[in-house]
Enzyme design. Structure first.
Site, mmCIF file in Angstrom:
data_model
loop_
_atom_site.group_PDB
_atom_site.id
_atom_site.type_symbol
_atom_site.label_atom_id
_atom_site.label_comp_id
_atom_site.label_asym_id
_atom_site.label_seq_id
_atom_site.Cartn_x
_atom_site.Cartn_y
_atom_site.Cartn_z
ATOM 1 N N SER A 128 0.751 4.086 1.312
ATOM 2 C CA SER A 128 1.023 4.797 2.558
ATOM 3 C C SER A 128 2.261 4.240 3.239
ATOM 4 O O SER A 128 2.837 4.870 4.114
ATOM 5 C CB SER A 128 -0.173 4.708 3.500
ATOM 6 N N LYS A 129 2.666 3.008 2.829
ATOM 7 C CA LYS A 129 3.865 2.409 3.390
ATOM 8 C C LYS A 129 5.103 2.757 2.575
ATOM 9 O O LYS A 129 6.202 2.373 2.911
ATOM 10 C CB LYS A 129 3.714 0.874 3.435
ATOM 11 N N SER A 130 4.914 3.456 1.448
ATOM 12 C CA SER A 130 6.063 3.787 0.610
ATOM 13 C C SER A 130 5.952 5.214 0.118
ATOM 14 O O SER A 130 5.946 6.156 0.891
ATOM 15 C CB SER A 130 6.170 2.780 -0.548
ATOM 16 N N LYS A 161 0.846 -1.179 0.000
ATOM 17 C CA LYS A 161 0.000 0.000 0.000
ATOM 18 C C LYS A 161 0.888 1.237 0.000
ATOM 19 O O LYS A 161 1.907 1.292 0.693
ATOM 20 C CB LYS A 161 -0.894 -0.030 1.237
#
Length: 310
Positions: free
Chosen positions: A237-239, A235
Site C-alpha cells: 500500500s506504500k508502493s 507494504k
C-alpha cells in the site's frame, strides 16, 4: 411451528474502506477471505467501512464494488455500509459508558507523547480540556489486561493490552466513530464467525477481543493473511499496491493473488474468465499452504495492464 434456520457454521466478510480504488493488497484479502469461506462451505459478505469522511475518495466505494464484481467476487447478502449504522454504535457506546467501562478524555496525542502515546490516565491540562469542548471517548483497560488468541494462520498471539496499547479510543474528538468499536459491533450484528484480513491488522485484534468481552459479544475466529511487500520490504500500500488493479482485465491480478496465497499456479492455468478462475480456485484451494511470512510482490505488478487504469 417451524424452527428458525440455523446460523451458518462459517460466515466471513471483506470490509474495504473507500479511501481509493481496489488495489492488490485489498484484492488479496478479498480473494483469501472468499476462498476460506467457500472451503468451509460458508457465506461471504461485503461491508463498506465508510466512517472516516476526511479520508474518503469520492466515487471510490462505487469503483471498489464494481471491481469486486468484475473479479467475480459477489457478496452472499446485501452489502452493508457502516455510515448507515450509527445507532448501533451509539447503543454500544451507551452501554459501555453506563457501566463505567468507557470514559470521556481530552488528552491529545501531544499530551500523551511522554508516555509513548499510551493512555493510562488523563494528563491533559485543565485549561486545555476547557478549550476542547468535545472529548474523545476511550475504553478503560484495567491494569494487567493481557489478551491471548490463536490466529489460524499466524499462530498463538499475546498482547499486554494495558502496557502496549492502554485505554483506546472508541469515538474520536472530531465526532467520528473509531474503527475498533464499529468493527466489533458490525461483526457481531452480522453474525461473523471468521475474520480473515491482512496481517497489518493483527495487532488490532486484542483491542477488538477486549471490546467483545466488555460488550458480552462472541469472539470470532481470526486468520491474518500474509502481507505482500516489495523488494525493500515495504507494504504494497506504500508502493505499487496504491495503484488500482484493472477490472477490465481481472485474470492477471487474480493469478498473482492466488500465487501470493501460496497456491499452485497450474490449478488455474488457462482459465478463460474470472468466473472460471474462481471455480477452479475453489476446487483446488489448499488453506494449509498459505504462507505466514510476507510474500514478495509478483512480477505481474509491473504489467501496466494489471496496475493502471486509463
Amino acid at each position: 411451528m417451524n424452527a428458525p434456520p440455523a446460523a451458518p457454521a462459517y460466515r466471513g466478510r471483506f470490509a474495504p474502506s473507500p479511501t481509493g480504488d481496489l488495489h492488490f493488497g485489498s484484492l488479496l484479502a478479498a480473494l483469501g477471505s472468499w476462498l476460506l469461506a467457500r472451503a468451509a462451505g460458508g457465506e461471504w459478505l461485503v461491508r463498506v467501512e465508510d466512517l472516516d469522511p476526511p479520508r474518503e475518495v469520492p466515487g471510490a466505494m462505487q469503483r471498489q464494488l464494481a471491481a469486486l464484481a468484475a473479479f467475480g467476487l459477489h457478496s452472499d447478502t446485501a452489502i452493508v455500509r457502516q455510515s448507515d449504522r450509527h445507532a448501533l454504535y451509539q447503543a454500544a457506546l451507551d452501554t459501555l459508558m453506563g457501566d463505567g467501562r468507557a470514559f470521556t478524555c481530552h488528552c491529545s496525542r501531544s499530551d500523551l507523547a511522554a508516555a509513548g502515546g499510551i493512555h493510562r490516565r488523563c494528563v491533559a491540562p485543565a485549561r486545555t480540556a476547557a478549550v476542547r469542548r468535545v472529548p474523545a471517548i476511550r475504553l478503560r483497560v484495567a491494569d494487567g489486561t493481557v489478551i491471548h488468541f490463536d490466529d489460524a494462520l499466524q499462530g498463538p498471539q499475546t498482547q499486554d493490552l494495558a502496557r502496549e496499547v492502554g485505554d483506546f479510543v472508541l469515538k474520536r474528538a472530531d465526532g467520528h466513530w473509531a474503527y475498533q468499536l464499529a468493527v466489533v459491533v458490525d461483526d457481531a450484528a452480522q453474525g461473523i464467525t471468521d475474520v480473515v484480513r491482512g496481517a497489518d491488522l493483527l495487532d488490532s485484534t486484542p483491542r477488538q477481543i477486549a471490546l467483545q468481552h466488555a460488550l458480552a459479544l462472541p469472539t470470532p475466529r481470526y486468520a491474518h493473511l500474509p502481507l505482500v511487500v516489495d523488494d525493500a520490504g515495504r507494504k504494497l500500500s506504500k508502493s505499487t499496491a496504491a495503484l488500482p488493479v484493472d477490472p477490465r482485465d481481472p485474470l492477471p491480478a487474480l493469478r498473482a493473488a492466488w500465487s501470493a496465497l501460496g497456491q499452485a499456479a497450474d490449478a488455474v492455468a488457462g482459465a478463460p474468465s474470472a468466473e472460471a478462475f474462481l471455480e477452479r480456485a475453489k476446487a483446488a484451494f489448499q488453506p494449509r499452504t498459505i504462507p505466514r511470512r510476507p510474500a514478495l510482490e509478483p512480477a505481474a505488478m509491473h504489467n501496466s495492464a494489471f496496475t493502471k487504469l486509463t
